[in-house]
Design a protein around this motif. Structure first.
Motif, PDB file in Angstrom:
ATOM      1  N   ILE A  66      24.253 -27.381  59.818  1.00 31.68           N
ATOM      2  CA  ILE A  66      24.503 -28.047  61.101  1.00 31.68           C
ATOM      3  C   ILE A  66      25.787 -27.501  61.717  1.00 31.68           C
ATOM      4  N   SER A  67      26.831 -27.393  60.930  1.00 34.02           N
ATOM      5  CA  SER A  67      28.101 -26.870  61.421  1.00 34.02           C
ATOM      6  C   SER A  67      27.946 -25.440  61.943  1.00 34.02           C
ATOM      7  N   ASN A  68      27.246 -24.609  61.202  1.00 30.39           N
ATOM      8  CA  ASN A  68      27.031 -23.219  61.635  1.00 30.39           C
ATOM      9  C   ASN A  68      26.201 -23.148  62.910  1.00 30.39           C
ATOM     10  N   CYS A  69      25.195 -23.991  63.013  1.00 33.25           N
ATOM     11  CA  CYS A  69      24.371 -24.015  64.229  1.00 33.25           C
ATOM     12  C   CYS A  69      25.202 -24.416  65.444  1.00 33.25           C
ATOM     13  N   LEU A  70      26.030 -25.424  65.285  1.00 35.11           N
ATOM     14  CA  LEU A  70      26.888 -25.850  66.391  1.00 35.11           C
ATOM     15  C   LEU A  70      27.859 -24.737  66.779  1.00 35.11           C
ATOM     16  N   ALA A  71      28.425 -24.060  65.780  1.00 40.28           N
ATOM     17  CA  ALA A  71      29.364 -22.972  66.047  1.00 40.28           C
ATOM     18  C   ALA A  71      28.702 -21.816  66.780  1.00 40.28           C
ATOM     19  N   SER A  72      27.411 -21.614  66.544  1.00 37.37           N
ATOM     20  CA  SER A  72      26.678 -20.504  67.174  1.00 37.37           C
ATOM     21  C   SER A  72      26.115 -20.849  68.539  1.00 37.37           C
ATOM     22  N   SER A  73      26.246 -22.102  68.946  1.00 44.93           N
ATOM     23  CA  SER A  73      25.556 -22.555  70.155  1.00 44.93           C
ATOM     24  C   SER A  73      26.421 -22.635  71.402  1.00 44.93           C
ATOM     25  N   GLY A  74      27.699 -22.411  71.269  1.00 44.48           N
ATOM     26  CA  GLY A  74      28.553 -22.419  72.449  1.00 44.48           C
ATOM     27  C   GLY A  74      29.632 -23.484  72.411  1.00 44.48           C
ATOM     28  N   ALA A  75      30.489 -23.409  73.403  1.00 43.14           N
ATOM     29  CA  ALA A  75      31.687 -24.249  73.436  1.00 43.14           C
ATOM     30  C   ALA A  75      31.379 -25.747  73.469  1.00 43.14           C
ATOM     31  N   ALA A  76      30.396 -26.160  74.231  1.00 44.37           N
ATOM     32  CA  ALA A  76      30.083 -27.585  74.325  1.00 44.37           C
ATOM     33  C   ALA A  76      29.596 -28.125  72.980  1.00 44.37           C
ATOM     34  N   PHE A  77      28.800 -27.348  72.279  1.00 47.15           N
ATOM     35  CA  PHE A  77      28.317 -27.776  70.965  1.00 47.15           C
ATOM     36  C   PHE A  77      29.455 -27.802  69.954  1.00 47.15           C
ATOM     37  N   ILE A  78      30.348 -26.831  70.028  1.00 46.50           N
ATOM     38  CA  ILE A  78      31.510 -26.812  69.139  1.00 46.50           C
ATOM     39  C   ILE A  78      32.362 -28.051  69.384  1.00 46.50           C
ATOM     40  N   LYS A  79      32.605 -28.362  70.634  1.00 50.32           N
ATOM     41  CA  LYS A  79      33.420 -29.529  70.968  1.00 50.32           C
ATOM     42  C   LYS A  79      32.748 -30.813  70.468  1.00 50.32           C
ATOM     43  N   TYR A  80      31.433 -30.905  70.604  1.00 50.90           N
ATOM     44  CA  TYR A  80      30.719 -32.072  70.085  1.00 50.90           C
ATOM     45  C   TYR A  80      30.888 -32.174  68.571  1.00 50.90           C
ATOM     46  N   GLY A  81      30.789 -31.041  67.878  1.00 52.51           N
ATOM     47  CA  GLY A  81      30.975 -31.037  66.432  1.00 52.51           C
ATOM     48  C   GLY A  81      32.384 -31.426  66.034  1.00 52.51           C
ATOM     49  N   GLN A  82      33.374 -30.936  66.787  1.00 53.67           N
ATOM     50  CA  GLN A  82      34.759 -31.301  66.510  1.00 53.67           C
ATOM     51  C   GLN A  82      34.969 -32.801  66.687  1.00 53.67           C
ATOM     52  N   TRP A  83      34.437 -33.322  67.766  1.00 57.70           N
ATOM     53  CA  TRP A  83      34.554 -34.764  67.997  1.00 57.70           C
ATOM     54  C   TRP A  83      33.857 -35.541  66.877  1.00 57.70           C
ATOM     55  N   SER A  84      32.660 -35.113  66.521  1.00 57.49           N
ATOM     56  CA  SER A  84      31.895 -35.819  65.478  1.00 57.49           C
ATOM     57  C   SER A  84      32.639 -35.829  64.148  1.00 57.49           C
ATOM     58  N   SER A  85      33.371 -34.753  63.884  1.00 54.02           N
ATOM     59  CA  SER A  85      34.088 -34.678  62.610  1.00 54.02           C
ATOM     60  C   SER A  85      35.191 -35.722  62.504  1.00 54.02           C
ATOM     61  N   THR A  86      35.604 -36.260  63.629  1.00 56.05           N
ATOM     62  CA  THR A  86      36.675 -37.266  63.616  1.00 56.05           C
ATOM     63  C   THR A  86      36.129 -38.691  63.593  1.00 56.05           C
ATOM     64  N   ARG A  87      34.818 -38.836  63.447  1.00 54.14           N
ATOM     65  CA  ARG A  87      34.191 -40.159  63.514  1.00 54.14           C
ATOM     66  C   ARG A  87      33.465 -40.534  62.227  1.00 54.14           C
ATOM     67  N   PRO A  88      34.214 -40.714  61.117  1.00 60.50           N
ATOM     68  CA  PRO A  88      33.550 -41.137  59.877  1.00 60.50           C
ATOM     69  C   PRO A  88      32.969 -42.545  59.964  1.00 60.50           C
ATOM     70  N   ASP A  89      33.327 -43.269  61.021  1.00 63.56           N
ATOM     71  CA  ASP A  89      32.723 -44.581  61.220  1.00 63.56           C
ATOM     72  C   ASP A  89      31.296 -44.465  61.761  1.00 63.56           C
ATOM     73  N   MET A  90      30.944 -43.302  62.279  1.00 65.74           N
ATOM     74  CA  MET A  90      29.606 -43.094  62.850  1.00 65.74           C
ATOM     75  C   MET A  90      28.741 -42.139  62.034  1.00 65.74           C
ATOM     76  N   PHE A  91      29.379 -41.215  61.307  1.00 65.56           N
ATOM     77  CA  PHE A  91      28.658 -40.179  60.576  1.00 65.56           C
ATOM     78  C   PHE A  91      29.095 -40.184  59.114  1.00 65.56           C
ATOM     79  N   PRO A  92      28.238 -39.694  58.216  1.00 66.47           N
ATOM     80  CA  PRO A  92      28.629 -39.629  56.801  1.00 66.47           C
ATOM     81  C   PRO A  92      29.881 -38.761  56.613  1.00 66.47           C
ATOM     82  N   MET A  93      30.709 -39.139  55.692  1.00 73.27           N
ATOM     83  CA  MET A  93      31.954 -38.416  55.459  1.00 73.27           C
ATOM     84  C   MET A  93      31.697 -36.951  55.091  1.00 73.27           C
ATOM     85  N   ALA A  94      30.649 -36.682  54.339  1.00 75.52           N
ATOM     86  CA  ALA A  94      30.338 -35.296  53.965  1.00 75.52           C
ATOM     87  C   ALA A  94      30.017 -34.458  55.214  1.00 75.52           C
TER      88      ALA A  94
END
Length: 123
Positions: A66-94
């Motif tokens: 998932i991380s690699n796919c987001l990194a390969s998809s462009g700036a908006a996807f990267i930013k979404y992934g970065q934001w998601s990484s800061t939300r352990p209340d919404m997504f699994p910690m792993a």
């Protein structure tokens, strides 16, 4: 003073916008982008059933995909992934841990590319 500053900023942005920024993408461009994203995310989508039943696969492989796919998809996807990484209340910690790599190792372009883009926007 503040009014003049806002006017200067608005004038700058009007001058920095290219004609191609104002035209919507064509149907062909949208189709090609959709096809590219479909290919990039195909491994994640097609193995989602396995990720749902195997936590070992999910944590060991799938979250990294998932991380690699987001990194390969462009700036908006990267930013979404970065934001998601800061939300352990919404997504699994792993998953947050895997996505946190996007903060440090996101694809980047050279300074020369940035300089060329800024200079061309000011012409």
């Amino acid at each position: 003073q503040n009014q003049n500053n806002q006017t200067d900023i608005a004038h700058f942005y009007k001058g920095a916008v290219h004609e191609w920024d104002q035209t919507p993408p064509t149907a062909l461009q949208l189709t090609l982008r959709a096809m590219k994203l479909s290919i990039i995310f195909a491994p994640v989508v097609t193995t989602s059933w396995l990720a749902m039943i195997s936590s070992k696969f999910r944590r060991g492989v799938w979250y990294k995909w998932i991380s690699n796919c987001l990194a390969s998809s462009g700036a908006a996807f990267i930013k979404y992934g970065q934001w998601s990484s800061t939300r352990p209340d919404m997504f699994p910690m792993a998953l947050c841990d895997a996505l946190s790599e996007l903060h440090n190792s996101a694809p980047a372009h050279s300074w020369n590319y940035t300089q060329e883009q800024v200079e061309s926007s000011l012409d």
